[in-house]
Motif scaffolding. Structure first.
Motif, PDB file in Angstrom:
ATOM      1  N   THR A 163       9.548  -3.213 -26.112  1.00  0.00           N
ATOM      2  CA  THR A 163       8.803  -3.942 -25.080  1.00  0.00           C
ATOM      3  C   THR A 163       9.069  -5.441 -25.132  1.00  0.00           C
ATOM      4  OG1 THR A 163       7.070  -2.264 -25.271  1.00  0.00           O
ATOM      5  CG2 THR A 163       6.497  -4.298 -24.118  1.00  0.00           C
ATOM      6  N   GLY A 164       9.191  -5.997 -26.336  1.00  0.00           N
ATOM      7  CA  GLY A 164       9.325  -7.445 -26.481  1.00  0.00           C
ATOM      8  C   GLY A 164      10.465  -8.055 -25.690  1.00  0.00           C
ATOM      9  N   PRO A 165      11.711  -7.550 -25.806  1.00  0.00           N
ATOM     10  CA  PRO A 165      12.810  -8.142 -25.038  1.00  0.00           C
ATOM     11  C   PRO A 165      12.604  -8.078 -23.529  1.00  0.00           C
ATOM     12  CG  PRO A 165      13.671  -6.784 -26.805  1.00  0.00           C
ATOM     13  CD  PRO A 165      12.199  -6.534 -26.759  1.00  0.00           C
ATOM     14  N   LEU A 166      11.910  -7.046 -23.067  1.00  0.00           N
ATOM     15  CA  LEU A 166      11.620  -6.957 -21.630  1.00  0.00           C
ATOM     16  C   LEU A 166      10.696  -8.094 -21.203  1.00  0.00           C
ATOM     17  CD1 LEU A 166      11.069  -3.092 -21.294  1.00  0.00           C
ATOM     18  CD2 LEU A 166      13.147  -4.403 -20.818  1.00  0.00           C
ATOM     19  N   VAL A 167       9.708  -8.381 -22.043  1.00  0.00           N
ATOM     20  CA  VAL A 167       8.792  -9.496 -21.753  1.00  0.00           C
ATOM     21  C   VAL A 167       9.552 -10.817 -21.776  1.00  0.00           C
ATOM     22  CG1 VAL A 167       6.755 -10.746 -22.556  1.00  0.00           C
ATOM     23  CG2 VAL A 167       6.801  -8.246 -22.664  1.00  0.00           C
ATOM     24  N   GLY A 168      10.379 -11.009 -22.806  1.00  0.00           N
ATOM     25  CA  GLY A 168      11.153 -12.242 -22.887  1.00  0.00           C
ATOM     26  C   GLY A 168      12.098 -12.425 -21.722  1.00  0.00           C
ATOM     27  N   SER A 169      12.751 -11.328 -21.303  1.00  0.00           N
ATOM     28  CA  SER A 169      13.666 -11.398 -20.160  1.00  0.00           C
ATOM     29  C   SER A 169      12.929 -11.773 -18.884  1.00  0.00           C
ATOM     30  CB  SER A 169      14.384 -10.060 -19.981  1.00  0.00           C
ATOM     31  OG  SER A 169      15.170  -9.756 -21.114  1.00  0.00           O
ATOM     32  N   ALA A 170      11.707 -11.240 -18.718  1.00  0.00           N
ATOM     33  CA  ALA A 170      10.926 -11.549 -17.522  1.00  0.00           C
ATOM     34  C   ALA A 170      10.534 -13.028 -17.471  1.00  0.00           C
ATOM     35  CB  ALA A 170       9.678 -10.670 -17.482  1.00  0.00           C
ATOM     36  N   LEU A 171      10.356 -13.653 -18.640  1.00  0.00           N
ATOM     37  CA  LEU A 171       9.960 -15.067 -18.691  1.00  0.00           C
ATOM     38  C   LEU A 171      11.150 -16.015 -18.740  1.00  0.00           C
ATOM     39  CD1 LEU A 171       7.081 -14.763 -21.326  1.00  0.00           C
ATOM     40  CD2 LEU A 171       6.818 -15.076 -18.867  1.00  0.00           C
ATOM     41  N   TRP A 172      12.360 -15.459 -18.946  1.00  0.00           N
ATOM     42  CA  TRP A 172      13.536 -16.304 -19.150  1.00  0.00           C
ATOM     43  C   TRP A 172      13.820 -17.209 -17.965  1.00  0.00           C
ATOM     44  CZ3 TRP A 172      16.123 -17.866 -23.186  1.00  0.00           C
ATOM     45  CH2 TRP A 172      17.390 -18.431 -23.018  1.00  0.00           C
ATOM     46  N   GLY A 173      13.470 -16.780 -16.784  1.00  0.00           N
ATOM     47  CA  GLY A 173      13.710 -17.594 -15.587  1.00  0.00           C
ATOM     48  C   GLY A 173      12.997 -18.931 -15.615  1.00  0.00           C
ATOM     49  N   TRP A 174      11.920 -19.033 -16.370  1.00  0.00           N
ATOM     50  CA  TRP A 174      11.190 -20.306 -16.498  1.00  0.00           C
ATOM     51  C   TRP A 174      11.700 -21.140 -17.667  1.00  0.00           C
ATOM     52  CZ3 TRP A 174       8.539 -15.920 -14.808  1.00  0.00           C
ATOM     53  CH2 TRP A 174       7.897 -16.038 -13.598  1.00  0.00           C
ATOM     54  N   GLY A 175      12.718 -20.668 -18.365  1.00  0.00           N
ATOM     55  CA  GLY A 175      13.308 -21.422 -19.456  1.00  0.00           C
ATOM     56  C   GLY A 175      12.804 -20.976 -20.819  1.00  0.00           C
ATOM     57  N   PHE A 176      13.591 -21.282 -21.838  1.00  0.00           N
ATOM     58  CA  PHE A 176      13.232 -20.851 -23.187  1.00  0.00           C
ATOM     59  C   PHE A 176      11.931 -21.473 -23.686  1.00  0.00           C
ATOM     60  CE2 PHE A 176      13.411 -21.297 -27.827  1.00  0.00           C
ATOM     61  CZ  PHE A 176      13.460 -19.957 -28.182  1.00  0.00           C
ATOM     62  N   PRO A 177      11.619 -22.744 -23.366  1.00  0.00           N
ATOM     63  CA  PRO A 177      10.321 -23.267 -23.817  1.00  0.00           C
ATOM     64  C   PRO A 177       9.145 -22.411 -23.357  1.00  0.00           C
ATOM     65  CG  PRO A 177      11.709 -25.071 -23.113  1.00  0.00           C
ATOM     66  CD  PRO A 177      12.447 -23.809 -22.739  1.00  0.00           C
ATOM     67  N   THR A 178       9.250 -21.839 -22.154  1.00  0.00           N
ATOM     68  CA  THR A 178       8.181 -20.955 -21.677  1.00  0.00           C
ATOM     69  C   THR A 178       8.140 -19.678 -22.509  1.00  0.00           C
ATOM     70  OG1 THR A 178       8.397 -21.820 -19.432  1.00  0.00           O
ATOM     71  CG2 THR A 178       7.300 -19.688 -19.684  1.00  0.00           C
TER      72      THR A 178
END
Length: 428
Positions: A165-180
């Motif tokens: 589940t974790g990488p899916l969450v990270g991928s979904a937030l990646w569009g806002w940049g790594f700080p997000t």
């Protein structure tokens, strides 16, 4: 005067412990898989430097498990879990801060990666302590021996759910940049800490380490006893082959894909297959392990992992077709995963038996720290041999022997150590 038996943990308290592993892995895998991308794209580092930084991060976690376990024995599992959550949240905040300014700050990013590792070294032994105490209390409740999957097998399953589940969450937030992404990880671990601060305080958590130790009269501060236990030291050194082998999913397998001229996009399906195998087969494997015993399970599991590397070492890609498909690698990965599913929960379940009347934190810590050291040294040797075989024309199977031989030694000697300990316990 006989000591009172520790209370049997309720289903809700066990669910909290297992669910915590899922939450930990969601927060971890939402951020950490993207560290290499950031180091290359934002800091413009070469692959060697990226590997060094990530290797140090891994060692900061695995290598410091012994310290985390000893601290958990001294100050309590609950306290170290909460402190570990806070340290990891601080690490993720530091990662986010390193990219907030106009110029990325590398030293701040490295500090953040080290803090994330150290946070894991604090809370993971504590969680293992609580699960071991809950397992021991559950075993005492049984009027007869019931052969079923241990809580450590369930811990593997719940952890894998978080890892998927974790990488899916990270991928979904990646569009806002790594700080997000990193900021989410910090907030997530802060929330986990608040949740556990409330739930681990409840009386239902009587199976936890502190109450269990008090009830059983176990002395605190088992580091000296742990390091002086030659049989357990031998077991830790031998079992380190498992973590070294499983870590090759992140080193040897990608390199083998490259050597076979297969697209790196195959990594996604391969890791998905590993998750499927883990989720579907962990419980059946654990039920079988409960029936054949710990020694036989360890012997079989190490051999399965060694067989996976033997496929890569001695079977050419053309043995599985025209060599343009990843079937050979999938076969090897399946054997490696089955081996890990067999020996990892079994080894964790043996730790309280090795510890006896001593607290288990240092024992869990030493088991993991030996694995972390094996990964650090083994990966360096494996990588060096790869270069040597490529440049000198030596047999291509030579690097794989670094992985196969320790597993075969563990299969032969590790099971013998466990049998000796079981016989000594039976005679006590």
């Amino acid at each position: 005067m006989p000591l009172p038996a520790p209370a049997t943990p309720s289903r809700s308290s066990i669910a909290v412990l297992l669910g915590t592993q899922t939450l930990f892995n969601i927060g971890f895998y939402a951020v950490v898989p993207f560290l290499a991308v950031v180091l290359v794209q934002d800091f413009l580092l070469a692959s060697t430097a990226v590997g060094l930084i990530l290797g140090i991060r891994t060692f900061a976690q695995q290598g410091l498990f012994l310290a985390g376990g000893a601290l958990a024995d001294r100050f309590g599992a609950r306290a170290m879990i909460l402190i570990g959550c806070a340290v990891r949240a601080a690490g993720f905040l530091t990662l986010a801060a390193s990219l907030r300014g106009s110029t990325p700050v590398l030293w701040l990013f490295i500090l953040g990666t080290l803090l994330t590792g150290f946070g894991g070294a604090l809370f993971s032994p504590g969680l293992n302590i609580l699960v071991a105490a809950a397992q021991s209390a559950r075993d005492r409740k049984e009027a007869r021996q019931v052969r079923r999957a241990t809580l450590f097998a369930w811990l593997s399953i719940t952890g894998e759910i978080g890892a998927v589940t974790g990488p899916l969450v990270g991928s979904a937030l990646w569009g806002w940049g790594f700080p997000t992404v990193a900021g989410f990880g910090a907030a997530f671990f802060a929330a986990i800490g608040l949740f556990l601060a409330a739930t681990l305080r409840r009386p239902a958590q009587a199976g936890a380490q502190d109450s269990a130790q008090a009830a059983e009269g176990k002395p605190r501060g088992s580091l000296r006893q742990c390091l002086g236990d030659r049989q357990f030291l031998a077991f830790c050194v031998l079992h380190a082959a498992d973590l070294l082998a499983y870590n090759q999913l992140y080193l040897a397998i990608p390199l083998e894909l490259e050597r076979q001229d297969l697209a790196t996009q195959w990594l996604g399906p391969i890791f998905a297959w590993i998750s499927i195998v883990t989720l579907c087969l962990q419980l059946p494997v654990s039920w079988l392990a409960a029936r054949i015993g710990a020694a036989a399970t360890l012997r079989l599991g190490y051999i399965l992992s060694a067989s996976g590397f033997a496929v890569l070492a001695f079977m050419p890609p053309t043995a599985f077709g025209d060599g343009s498909s990843p079937v050979r690698i999938l076969c090897a990965v399946t054997l490696m995963t089955l081996g890990h599913l067999s020996v990892h929960p079994t080894a964790l379940g043996l730790v309280p038996k090795f510890a006896g009347q001593h607290p288990t934190g240092s024992y869990f810590g030493l088991l993991s720290s030996c694995g972390g050291l094996a990964v650090l040294l083994g990966n360096l040797l494996f990588g060096w041999l790869l270069v040597q075989t490529r440049d000198s024309g030596a047999p291509s199977f030579a690097p794989w022997l670094v992985l196969i031989i320790p597993l075969l030694l563990a299969s032969w000697l590790g099971a013998r150590v466990v049998k000796l300990r079981q016989h000594r316990g039976a005679g006590a």
